[in-house]
Design a protein around this motif. Sequence first.
Motif, PDB file in Angstrom:
ATOM      1  N   GLU A  24     -27.155 -26.213 -26.013  1.00 26.00           N
ATOM      2  CA  GLU A  24     -27.877 -28.004 -25.345  1.00 26.00           C
ATOM      3  C   GLU A  24     -27.971 -27.386 -24.376  1.00 26.00           C
ATOM      4  O   GLU A  24     -27.897 -26.891 -23.435  1.00 26.00           O
ATOM      5  N   PRO A  25     -29.050 -29.014 -24.336  1.00 23.25           N
ATOM      6  CA  PRO A  25     -29.197 -28.778 -22.296  1.00 23.25           C
ATOM      7  C   PRO A  25     -28.678 -28.740 -21.317  1.00 23.25           C
ATOM      8  O   PRO A  25     -28.329 -28.364 -19.870  1.00 23.25           O
ATOM      9  N   ASP A  26     -27.454 -29.812 -21.469  1.00 27.09           N
ATOM     10  CA  ASP A  26     -26.268 -29.899 -20.294  1.00 27.09           C
ATOM     11  C   ASP A  26     -25.826 -28.876 -20.208  1.00 27.09           C
ATOM     12  O   ASP A  26     -25.255 -27.855 -18.975  1.00 27.09           O
ATOM     13  N   GLU A  27     -25.113 -27.981 -20.977  1.00 25.41           N
ATOM     14  CA  GLU A  27     -24.680 -26.053 -20.822  1.00 25.41           C
ATOM     15  C   GLU A  27     -25.814 -25.322 -20.303  1.00 25.41           C
ATOM     16  O   GLU A  27     -25.631 -24.843 -19.439  1.00 25.41           O
ATOM     17  N   TRP A  28     -26.925 -25.784 -21.214  1.00 27.13           N
ATOM     18  CA  TRP A  28     -28.632 -24.831 -19.886  1.00 27.13           C
ATOM     19  C   TRP A  28     -28.265 -25.020 -18.510  1.00 27.13           C
ATOM     20  O   TRP A  28     -28.321 -23.786 -17.429  1.00 27.13           O
ATOM     21  N   ALA A  29     -28.139 -26.175 -18.378  1.00 25.59           N
ATOM     22  CA  ALA A  29     -28.333 -26.775 -17.530  1.00 25.59           C
ATOM     23  C   ALA A  29     -27.168 -26.369 -15.795  1.00 25.59           C
ATOM     24  O   ALA A  29     -27.922 -26.001 -14.944  1.00 25.59           O
ATOM     25  N   ALA A  30     -25.811 -25.617 -16.668  1.00 28.94           N
ATOM     26  CA  ALA A  30     -24.676 -26.143 -16.057  1.00 28.94           C
ATOM     27  C   ALA A  30     -24.790 -24.399 -15.139  1.00 28.94           C
ATOM     28  O   ALA A  30     -24.557 -23.181 -14.095  1.00 28.94           O
ATOM     29  N   GLY A  31     -25.622 -23.798 -16.486  1.00 31.01           N
ATOM     30  CA  GLY A  31     -25.529 -21.906 -15.748  1.00 31.01           C
ATOM     31  C   GLY A  31     -26.401 -20.861 -16.952  1.00 31.01           C
ATOM     32  O   GLY A  31     -25.611 -21.465 -18.140  1.00 31.01           O
ATOM     33  N   HIS A  32     -27.269 -20.502 -16.682  1.00 29.96           N
ATOM     34  CA  HIS A  32     -28.656 -19.569 -17.765  1.00 29.96           C
ATOM     35  C   HIS A  32     -28.813 -18.144 -17.044  1.00 29.96           C
ATOM     36  O   HIS A  32     -28.729 -18.725 -15.735  1.00 29.96           O
ATOM     37  N   ALA A  33     -29.313 -17.516 -18.084  1.00 24.68           N
ATOM     38  CA  ALA A  33     -29.747 -16.497 -17.238  1.00 24.68           C
ATOM     39  C   ALA A  33     -30.896 -16.554 -17.090  1.00 24.68           C
ATOM     40  O   ALA A  33     -31.501 -16.772 -17.875  1.00 24.68           O
ATOM     41  N   GLU A  34     -31.650 -16.216 -15.908  1.00 23.70           N
ATOM     42  CA  GLU A  34     -33.166 -16.820 -15.584  1.00 23.70           C
ATOM     43  C   GLU A  34     -33.767 -16.527 -16.344  1.00 23.70           C
ATOM     44  O   GLU A  34     -35.294 -16.881 -16.718  1.00 23.70           O
ATOM     45  N   GLU A  35     -34.295 -15.335 -17.189  1.00 22.60           N
ATOM     46  CA  GLU A  35     -35.422 -15.042 -18.132  1.00 22.60           C
ATOM     47  C   GLU A  35     -35.233 -15.361 -19.148  1.00 22.60           C
ATOM     48  O   GLU A  35     -35.791 -15.807 -20.153  1.00 22.60           O
TER      49      GLU A  35
END
Length: 111
Positions: A24-35
């Motif tokens: 979900e967007p909030d999980e993505w915003a907290a931290g994700h793989a750059e690519e």
Amino acid sequence: MSFTLPTVLAGAVPAGARLLDVREPDEWAAGHAEEALHIPIGQVVGRLAEITEHAGEDRLYVVCKVGGRSAQVTAYLVQQGLDAVNVDGGMHAWQAAGRALVSEAGEPFVL
């Protein structure tokens, strides 16, 4: 006929691999793989063309938080003819394997 879900450990995902993050967007915003390409699980079916374009001819590695949602998406993508693999353990395993994460602002981040 049984189906075995293609799965890989986070540490075994090749550098520069095509990643699809279905959190979900909030999980993505907290931290994700750059690519990674971010498409929440609820949008996968409607954005299949975008996913197919992102994957190209390459294997697509699908990730979520712990591996459940990405397993569902991987099964769907395989049924659609894509070479998709579930990242076992999700972003928790990704971080535990020492793989880089960035925040929404593009800064290094730790979950």
